[in-house]
Every structure is written in C-alpha cells, then in structure tokens.
Write an enzyme that holds these catalytic residues in place. Structure first.
Site, short mmCIF file in Angstrom:
data_model
loop_
_atom_site.label_atom_id
_atom_site.label_comp_id
_atom_site.label_asym_id
_atom_site.label_seq_id
_atom_site.Cartn_x
_atom_site.Cartn_y
_atom_site.Cartn_z
N ASP A 1 43.11 71.02 9.80
CA ASP A 1 41.68 71.21 9.53
C ASP A 1 40.96 71.14 10.87
OD1 ASP A 1 38.96 70.90 8.88
OD2 ASP A 1 39.41 69.78 7.05
N SER B 1 33.92 69.70 1.85
CA SER B 1 33.37 69.29 3.14
C SER B 1 32.14 68.41 2.94
CB SER B 1 33.07 70.53 3.99
OG SER B 1 32.84 70.18 5.33
N MET B 2 30.96 68.84 3.44
CA MET B 2 29.74 68.08 3.19
C MET B 2 29.51 67.92 1.70
SD MET B 2 25.73 68.94 4.05
CE MET B 2 25.56 70.12 2.69
N PHE C 1 28.18 72.33 4.35
CA PHE C 1 27.13 72.50 5.36
C PHE C 1 27.19 73.90 5.96
CE2 PHE C 1 25.68 71.59 9.85
CZ PHE C 1 24.36 71.32 9.52
N HIS D 1 40.42 74.35 6.70
CA HIS D 1 39.30 73.58 6.15
C HIS D 1 38.77 74.14 4.83
CE1 HIS D 1 35.92 70.89 6.06
NE2 HIS D 1 35.07 71.90 6.02
#
Length: 264
Positions: free
Chosen positions: A196, A97-98, A29, A226
């Site tokens: 993270d 992530s996303m 994202f 992250h």
C-alpha cells in the site's frame, strides 16, 4: 475501466429475508463513490439496504474540497447512518482509506452492528502533515495520491491535486478518531493490502492499540494496492464483507436466544 467516473451517491433498499440489515459505505479522501460502487452493488445484490453518500467537497474540484472541514464529511456519513437506522434492525458501517476512519468514528458514536474497513487510514506519515495548518497559507495543493491500483486499466476518478487545507483537516480528523477508538465495542473486520503506497502499517498499529474493547479480524490482500475495491482482490472483499455481516447478525440472534433462555 472505461467511461467517465460516476461520482453520484448510491442508495438501495433492503430486499432480503429475515432481519433487516443495512450498510453505510464511505469513500476515501479526494475520491468519490465511483471507487466503491462495485462493492455497494455487491452488498445490494446480497439483499442489504445500502447508503453511500458523496462526501462534501468531493466529486467536484479539489478547490471545493479545500473549503470543507472534516466535521462535514463525518456529518454526511452520520446522516446516512441515521437514515438506515430508522428502517433497519442492524446497521454496519464500512469504508476505504479515510472512509474507514469515518466508519470507525460512526462506530465510536453510534450503536453499529459492525465495521468493515479496507486499508483504513489513521496516521499521515508525511513529515509535513503537522505543518499543514501553516503550509496551506502558502501552498494550495500537492500532487495527487490517487490510483494506487495494481490491476491495469483501473481509475478511481480521484482529484488530480490534493488540497493542503483539506489534508490539514484530514490530519485533525485522524487524531481525533484515534482518541475515541476505545469507545468501539462492535466487531471490526479489516482488509489490508500487503503493498500500500498511500497508507502505511502505522495506521494499522494505531488501530490495534485503540481497539481495546472490540474484536478485530484482519484479512491480508496479497494482490492489491491501496484502492483494493477496484483491484485484483475486490471479489474477496465483497464476499468477505457479506460473510462477516451475516456471521455477526447470526451471532447476535443466537446470543439473544441464549439470553432469553437463560431468563426462563
């Protein structure tokens, strides 16, 4: 990392031996393929066909991202999957992530061979998240969530602001993805940073609860934040991804041989 971010998509043909293996990659994202390009290249160097699209609304401006909806992000990755499926014997989906959530969505709706997710997001812990649908009417953006990287000098090239309207879409997508996690039957490999600042362990817990029909392997990353694909443990992710893909394909082939023997 020097130079301007490269937001362009990545595509590489299959150039290995044996079964034709493809991998679809998804960035996160407000990010772009820039943050995963080294990962994509490592997979291409391993001989796999690779597709990494630039998701709609990304790689341009946060204002454009604010005008997109989550089915557009999913649709772009699904198109990449279908492109590889037509040419490959096995297709894996992967993401950061996303992008990890989107990869899981594809796995819940397509016959993927396996899933690789780096610090996948499934839950937004910000208490404002449930109100984003209302907040977007009065608050256009919030500070960036970018560059959570331990390694000095790295820049993922993400947006300087996070559009609230898009965060609302992200929250909706996360909730719907959690709902369909039990549909996944392909093996899932997760690389998880011990520190993270973007995605908490709440997302990992949601993944564990949801994967009721798929095996999950979790590898801990001790020296990354992250955006681990640009961090100190990146090479471990790259090697581990290729090893996981080969092991799954080898296991599938062995199972097919055993099944064929059993019917003789």
């Amino acid at each position: 990392m020097t130079g301007l971010p490269d937001h362009s998509p990545f595509s590489s043909p299959f150039n290995g031996d044996g079964a034709r293996i493809g991998v679809v990659l998804s960035h996160g994202f407000t990010g772009s393929p820039h943050g995963l390009r080294a990962w994509a290249r490592s997979l291409a160097d391993a001989g796999f066909a690779v597709r990494m699209p630039l998701l709609p609304g990304h790689g341009t401006s946060w204002q454009e991202l604010a005008r997109t909806r989550w089915p557009q992000w999913h649709g772009a990755l699904d198109d990449a999957y279908l492109d590889l499926e037509s040419d490959c014997d096995h297709v894996f989906v992967a993401g950061l992530s996303m992008g990890g959530a989107l990869a899981l969505r594809i796995a819940a709706t397509r016959p993927v061979a396996g899933v690789i997710a780096v610090n996948p997001g499934l839950v937004i812990d910000d208490p404002r998240a449930p109100l984003a649908g209302i907040l977007k009417l009065v608050l256009k953006s919030t500070p960036a969530i970018a560059n959570d990287i331990l390694k000095p000098g790295m820049d993922e090239g993400a947006y300087p602001r996070t559009p609230v309207a898009a965060a609302h879409e992200l929250n909706k997508m996360f909730k719907d993805t959690i709902r369909i996690l039990p549909r996944i039957t392909a093996p899932v490999r997760v690389f998880r940073s011990t520190v993270d600042h973007v995605v908490s362990d709440t997302s990992v817990a949601a993944l564990r609860r949801g994967l009721t029909n798929a095996p999950l392997t979790l590898t801990t990353l001790e020296n990354s934040y992250h955006v681990a694909t640009l961090d100190n443990d990146a090479e471990e992710i790259f090697r581990g991804s290729a090893d996981f893909i080969r092991a799954v394909v080898a296991g599938t082939a062995a199972a097919q041989v055993q099944e064929g023997t059993g019917h003789e």
